[in-house]
Write an enzyme that holds these catalytic residues in place. Structure first.
Site, mmCIF file in Angstrom:
data_model
loop_
_atom_site.group_PDB
_atom_site.id
_atom_site.type_symbol
_atom_site.label_atom_id
_atom_site.label_comp_id
_atom_site.label_asym_id
_atom_site.label_seq_id
_atom_site.Cartn_x
_atom_site.Cartn_y
_atom_site.Cartn_z
ATOM 1 N N GLY A 152 -15.536 9.251 -7.686
ATOM 2 C CA GLY A 152 -14.783 8.050 -8.000
ATOM 3 C C GLY A 152 -14.153 7.321 -6.676
ATOM 4 O O GLY A 152 -14.454 7.838 -5.525
ATOM 5 N N GLN A 153 -13.335 6.326 -7.011
ATOM 6 C CA GLN A 153 -12.768 5.707 -6.031
ATOM 7 C C GLN A 153 -11.149 5.881 -5.631
ATOM 8 O O GLN A 153 -11.078 7.322 -5.846
ATOM 9 C CB GLN A 153 -12.721 4.108 -6.378
ATOM 10 C CG GLN A 153 -14.328 3.754 -6.473
ATOM 11 C CD GLN A 153 -15.050 3.279 -5.079
ATOM 12 O OE1 GLN A 153 -14.362 2.968 -4.164
ATOM 13 N NE2 GLN A 153 -16.280 3.667 -5.133
ATOM 14 N N VAL A 154 -10.314 4.964 -5.467
ATOM 15 C CA VAL A 154 -9.056 5.218 -4.976
ATOM 16 C C VAL A 154 -8.198 5.132 -6.538
ATOM 17 O O VAL A 154 -8.390 4.619 -7.356
ATOM 18 C CB VAL A 154 -8.308 4.252 -4.357
ATOM 19 C CG1 VAL A 154 -8.545 2.932 -5.015
ATOM 20 C CG2 VAL A 154 -7.035 4.736 -3.579
ATOM 21 N N THR A 155 -7.156 6.096 -6.537
ATOM 22 C CA THR A 155 -6.281 6.181 -7.440
ATOM 23 C C THR A 155 -4.876 6.618 -6.866
ATOM 24 O O THR A 155 -4.814 7.046 -5.969
ATOM 25 C CB THR A 155 -6.643 7.049 -8.601
ATOM 26 O OG1 THR A 155 -5.753 6.930 -9.784
ATOM 27 C CG2 THR A 155 -6.526 8.682 -8.317
ATOM 28 N N HIS B 69 -1.157 9.136 -7.662
ATOM 29 C CA HIS B 69 -0.403 9.957 -8.264
ATOM 30 C C HIS B 69 0.755 10.136 -8.174
ATOM 31 O O HIS B 69 1.051 9.836 -6.840
ATOM 32 C CB HIS B 69 -1.218 11.480 -7.975
ATOM 33 C CG HIS B 69 -2.422 11.605 -8.352
ATOM 34 N ND1 HIS B 69 -2.916 11.479 -9.565
ATOM 35 C CD2 HIS B 69 -3.591 12.279 -7.551
ATOM 36 C CE1 HIS B 69 -4.160 11.814 -9.494
ATOM 37 N NE2 HIS B 69 -4.645 12.137 -8.237
ATOM 38 N N CYS C 44 -9.259 2.855 -9.527
ATOM 39 C CA CYS C 44 -10.553 3.554 -9.829
ATOM 40 C C CYS C 44 -11.650 2.510 -9.161
ATOM 41 O O CYS C 44 -12.956 2.486 -9.779
ATOM 42 C CB CYS C 44 -10.586 3.868 -11.337
ATOM 43 S SG CYS C 44 -9.443 5.105 -11.798
#
Length: 223
Positions: free
Chosen positions: A82-85, A87, A178
């Site tokens: 996946g890409q960036v997320t 948290h 994402c």
């Protein structure tokens, strides 16, 4: 055979559930890799629950253009898909450290089951949720409430699912979540205002064990 049918047919196995509390991302990332590298055919599968300090994580295929604005929130390179997320506090992250070969589970099946855990939990609270084609995760009214990113090594999984409970959504505006420009994000408290973090975490573990045919053993613990 459907993914659901494949799960129903496998034998329920013990599961160690670890409540890690609030932790930095990098230390948990390192611990997941270490656990996966050290496990053998007899190692009991584990489910780790954690609430991370604020952090952006970038997947292996992550493209820098999806980080729209840098801030004092650290950006960590991960080895998940996946890409960036983002948290942060108020978000439940579950890390299923599973021997997929022993469970006879494919990655697609695991993703489906993780999504179903959140869908079932939300349905119990009167919230209709759904999947979206080619966009892993769970959505409520076209806004994303849970994200999934996994890594499989030596036939075993780590990384997992992030479920927004009462997390601050503002940092998501600094990225294309994402990898999708303009993707709206949402939280459980936006739909169930009185939802509590601890109760949601407990319900997520219950849904996980039901959907993936696990029986939490007496060794489950807080860490």
């Amino acid at each position: 055979m459907s993914a659901a049918a494949a799960v129903v047919e496998i034998e329920a196995l013990p599961l160690r559930v670890r409540q890690l509390g609030r932790c930095g991302y990098e230390s948990v990332f390192a611990a997941m890799r270490q656990f996966t590298d050290a496990r053998d055919a007899e190692t009991v599968d584990e489910l780790w629950l954690v609430e991370h300090d604020p952090v952006f994580t970038q997947g292996l295929a992550g493209r820098p253009e999806h980080v729209l604005q840098h801030s004092d929130i650290p950006l960590v390179q991960s080895d998940r898909g996946g890409q960036v997320t983002y948290h942060g506090p108020g978000q439940i992250v579950i890390y299923p450290l599973l021997d997929l070969e022993r469970r006879r589970l494919g990655v697609r099946c695991l993703v489906d089951r993780l999504e179903q855990c959140v869908i079932d939990l939300l349905a119990d609270l009167g919230v209709a949720a759904a999947r979206r084609e080619s966009m892993p995760g769970v959505y409520v009214d076209n806004a994303k409430i849970a994200s999934i990113g996994l890594k499989v090594r030596r036939g075993c999984s780590y990384h997992g699912l992030a479920f927004n409970i009462d997390v601050d959504l503002a940092p998501f505006a600094l990225i294309n979540p994402c990898g999708y420009a303009g993707l709206a994000m949402t939280r459980l408290v936006d739909h169930v205002p009185k939802a509590g973090f601890a109760a949601a975490a407990s319900a997520l573990v219950t849904a996980f064990c039901r959907n993936l045919r696990y029986a939490p053993g007496p060794e489950s613990e807080s860490s």
